[in-house]
Write a protein that holds these residues in place. Structure first.
Motif, PDB file in Angstrom:
ATOM      1  N   UNK A 274       0.840  -1.206   0.000  1.00  0.00           N
ATOM      2  CA  UNK A 274       0.000   0.000   0.000  1.00  0.00           C
ATOM      3  C   UNK A 274       0.875   1.255   0.000  1.00  0.00           C
ATOM      4  N   UNK A 275       1.913   1.234   0.817  1.00  0.00           N
ATOM      5  CA  UNK A 275       2.855   2.364   0.808  1.00  0.00           C
ATOM      6  C   UNK A 275       3.434   2.595  -0.581  1.00  0.00           C
TER       7      UNK A 275
ATOM      8  N   UNK B  20       7.338   6.734  -4.219  1.00  0.00           N
ATOM      9  CA  UNK B  20       8.152   7.076  -5.383  1.00  0.00           C
ATOM     10  C   UNK B  20       8.279   5.919  -6.364  1.00  0.00           C
ATOM     11  N   UNK B  21       7.978   4.721  -5.903  1.00  0.00           N
ATOM     12  CA  UNK B  21       8.167   3.547  -6.761  1.00  0.00           C
ATOM     13  C   UNK B  21       6.887   2.722  -6.797  1.00  0.00           C
TER      14      UNK B  21
ATOM     15  N   UNK C 108       5.863  -3.591  -6.752  1.00  0.00           N
ATOM     16  CA  UNK C 108       5.377  -4.981  -6.725  1.00  0.00           C
ATOM     17  C   UNK C 108       5.519  -5.689  -8.066  1.00  0.00           C
ATOM     18  N   UNK C 109       5.785  -4.923  -9.119  1.00  0.00           N
ATOM     19  CA  UNK C 109       5.923  -5.568 -10.436  1.00  0.00           C
ATOM     20  C   UNK C 109       7.240  -6.317 -10.568  1.00  0.00           C
ATOM     21  N   UNK C 110       8.128  -6.175  -9.586  1.00  0.00           N
ATOM     22  CA  UNK C 110       9.371  -6.953  -9.624  1.00  0.00           C
ATOM     23  C   UNK C 110       9.119  -8.432  -9.364  1.00  0.00           C
ATOM     24  N   UNK C 111       7.948  -8.774  -8.794  1.00  0.00           N
ATOM     25  CA  UNK C 111       7.690 -10.158  -8.403  1.00  0.00           C
ATOM     26  C   UNK C 111       6.934 -10.922  -9.495  1.00  0.00           C
ATOM     27  N   UNK C 112       7.283 -12.187  -9.651  1.00  0.00           N
ATOM     28  CA  UNK C 112       6.543 -13.070 -10.561  1.00  0.00           C
ATOM     29  C   UNK C 112       5.225 -13.458  -9.900  1.00  0.00           C
ATOM     30  N   UNK C 113       4.331 -14.022 -10.689  1.00  0.00           N
ATOM     31  CA  UNK C 113       3.062 -14.503 -10.149  1.00  0.00           C
ATOM     32  C   UNK C 113       3.285 -15.521  -9.040  1.00  0.00           C
ATOM     33  N   UNK C 114       4.236 -16.398  -9.272  1.00  0.00           N
ATOM     34  CA  UNK C 114       4.554 -17.415  -8.270  1.00  0.00           C
ATOM     35  C   UNK C 114       5.045 -16.770  -6.973  1.00  0.00           C
TER      36      UNK C 114
ATOM     37  N   UNK D  89       2.537  10.255 -10.426  1.00  0.00           N
ATOM     38  CA  UNK D  89       2.390  10.718  -9.033  1.00  0.00           C
ATOM     39  C   UNK D  89       0.917  10.771  -8.660  1.00  0.00           C
ATOM     40  N   UNK D  90       0.644  10.412  -7.406  1.00  0.00           N
ATOM     41  CA  UNK D  90      -0.735  10.492  -6.928  1.00  0.00           C
ATOM     42  C   UNK D  90      -0.787  11.168  -5.570  1.00  0.00           C
ATOM     43  N   UNK D  91      -1.985  11.616  -5.244  1.00  0.00           N
ATOM     44  CA  UNK D  91      -2.253  12.124  -3.910  1.00  0.00           C
ATOM     45  C   UNK D  91      -2.861  10.986  -3.096  1.00  0.00           C
ATOM     46  N   UNK D  92      -2.301  10.728  -1.926  1.00  0.00           N
ATOM     47  CA  UNK D  92      -2.740   9.664  -1.023  1.00  0.00           C
ATOM     48  C   UNK D  92      -3.884  10.229  -0.179  1.00  0.00           C
TER      49      UNK D  92
END
Ligand SMILES: [Fe+3]
Ligand SMILES: [Fe+3]
Lengths: 280, 114, 280, 114
Positions: free
Chosen positions: C211-212, C217-218, C222-228, C254-257
């Protein structure tokens, strides 16, 4: 490692099924079409593929507009066809190659193709009739993996995307641990249009140029055109040449131009046939 | 959806056509099965009502007029199954749409050999 | 031009439907979950979106294994749900936004997403319950476009691919000629596992980090992880966080939280909720 | 298909599982409709035979044993519809699979708050 030993691209029309059922292969109307397959059968007898990946388009048998996939891959134990609405005779069932299907699916999804997987699937004349042209006794000596490309609902995938799909299929087969000899069979086209005031449209110049391009220095020549431009140049169903592009792309940069045939018309269609081998 | 240049005598089955023709195409898709073809022949009006065809679509079906069916949102791949019920082949369909006789249409195809 | 005014990401579980039907929103068990939606409803009242693009995963209601699409987009006039097998109460129908659906489909296929288009589509609890959490009176003041991502059959699309899908949805909305205010609603996750000896697995550390990351900034962390790897870290159904990634990606760099909630458990699920706005 | 490291207590529903479980999952998918749930309850054996379940699958269904159903190729998303027939909720299912009482399983979930 599995190996693609060659690729056949051919037109398909339901009327071929009628001609086969009635034994009209040597009638003057059909002879130039059916005789074109003699050299292919010779080659198949010599090279004996174990598996056929059939790249074709469904004509509203397996898919309706409620769930219309751009690219679908079969992963069923068997595939059967149906009369498709006009009572064409159905052919013996085809045995799937499920392990290869799943390997293809794993590889293609990994390469960011957003497949629809089909663990049950009716295959239509675009699949069955080319198989019956290759093996007229209909005792299929091969297992099959169906790959279906949407041509029913616009937007259809671009020619560029279909080329990339074919390339990825080529890589997937090459990375398969089995030692099968794989034939790629692409069916559809060439120029024809069934619907609208332009029905009967055929574009021989384009077709011949397209066939030349596949075995020449610039096999991606046709990928310069948008789907709309391809319909303009080849007819509403001529867009089925996307199957030829995907099929050609499985073979890599250079190919051997083994055999070709071109005949106008079968039914309303300009019929093309090619046999290519990967250049060694 | 319709910003592309028109191709004369040609309707691209895009989203706009699909929205227009859903009921018609769904009915035609059902003709893949012989039981449904028979049910249609036994009661054409009832069968069309069951699929919710609009008046334009129903009229085109009654007239067996392919250009009208396309105008009503019909898709060539599904319409072929409707044509099959009446044993019409692609040259019948082509002749009807181009206003030719069947022989004229066949001659036009052969002429494409150049 | 249409504009994405914000994105909500939330968990979904069928049990929410039961709690709503029985009026249990203020029961101690459910209160921390339902109260989390108060600020969201406030925001919706202030910002009044016209259309919601709902990015969710089907749980075996609309899709079976005979035709299982990686990415599907609805293009139906209306969407209804069903009892899904355990008799949960069904909600009022949702009105589709067909022109926007087709614009999305045209744009995404052009960008080489191999969509399955659904002109008829049942939407399940992953679609309906988040809508009922946003608009408890169930008088939907919006039209909808469903976007469904496969989590039923492996291989599921990679996190990277889902991120790209979201980016492309963002571009498609921005290029839409209408002047609609668009909300993106992503539903699924966070960590949970329903099946196997590891049932009940929850990973709070990972969820909070995820969530953070979405508002940091990044956001592609989570896209660094494979489905497995994602299944390992978040559970067999935790993989539904793919919806959150696609949703976040629609908003740009960029988004506003705006608001967050996190509560363990609802049913077997770690429940997360976020409201983000595109940074101006 | 199975070259990836095992995740303990976890079966990924990949092609291998899908091939194994097709009939079972197809039956469970049918339980989306009440009429089918009722038909199953009226004649469990007949219903299973109709979908061609193998003996391993039929035994797992008879035992209402989720781990056995998974071992027989069942997919969690479809199996949930089978569980629903008997009013089992996700904590019942979780307890059964982990060998806990329902209260123990619920406590385990709450403990994840840390
Ligand atoms: Fe065709
Ligand atoms: Fe879920």
């Amino acid at each position: 490692m599995a190996k693609i030993i060659g690729a056949v691209t051919t037109s398909h029309v339901p009327a071929i099924g009628g001609a086969i059922a009635k034994g009209k292969q040597q009638d003057p109307y059909w002879k130039p079409f059916f005789d074109g397959f003699n050299p292919i059968r010779q080659w198949l007898g010599d090279h004996k593929p174990d598996v056929v990946v059939v790249i074709y388009n469904d004509h509203g048998l397996n898919f309706f507009l409620d769930k219309m996939p751009t690219f679908s891959v079969g992963a069923a134990p068997t595939y059967v066809n149906a009369d498709e609405g006009w009572g064409i005779p159905s052919l013996p069932p085809f045995t799937g190659n499920q392990p290869l299907s799943w390997h293809l699916i794993e590889s293609l999804v990994e390469e960011e193709f957003d497949l629809t997987t089909c663990q049950e699937m009716l295959v239509d004349h675009a699949f069955t009739l080319p198989m019956a042209l290759l093996w007229p006794d209909q005792k299929w000596p091969v297992t099959v993996v169906p790959v279906c490309i949407n041509t029913v609902q616009a937007p259809v995938p671009s020619a560029k995307r279909c080329w990339k799909l074919g390339e990825a299929i080529g890589r997937a087969v090459a990375s398969w641990a089995g030692d099968e000899k794989v034939l790629i069979l692409g069916t559809g086209g060439l120029s024809h249009q069934l619907d609208g005031e332009r029905a009967g449209f055929i574009n021989k110049d384009f077709d011949l140029k397209f066939m030349d391009s596949l075995v020449g220095d610039d096999p991606q020549w046709a990928t310069q055109f948008s789907g709309h431009e391809l319909v303009e140049k080849t007819g509403t169903q001529g867009i089925e040449l996307l199957m030829w592009l995907a099929t050609r792309a499985t073979l890599g940069a250079k190919v051997k131009d083994v055999f070709r045939n071109y005949h106008i018309p079968i039914s309303n269609t300009a019929s093309g046939l090619m046999l290519m081998e990967p250049a060694v | 959806m319709s910003t592309k240049p028109q191709i004369p005598g040609t309707v691209i089955f895009d989203g706009e056509q699909a929205m227009k023709g859903y009921a018609l195409n769904k009915m035609c898709f059902s003709f893949n099965e012989k039981a449904n073809r028979d049910a249609f022949l036994a009661d054409e009006e009832g069968y069309m009502a069951q699929y919710g065809l609009n008046e334009q679509q129903a009229a085109a079906i009654r007239a067996k007029n392919v250009l009208q069916l396309i105008a009503a949102g019909g898709n060539a791949y599904y319409l072929a199954k409707f044509a099959g019920i009446f044993g019409l082949d692609m040259q019948d369909i082509g002749a009807q749409q181009t206003g030719m006789t069947k022989d004229e249409f066949k001659a036009k195809l052969v002429a494409a050999r150049g």
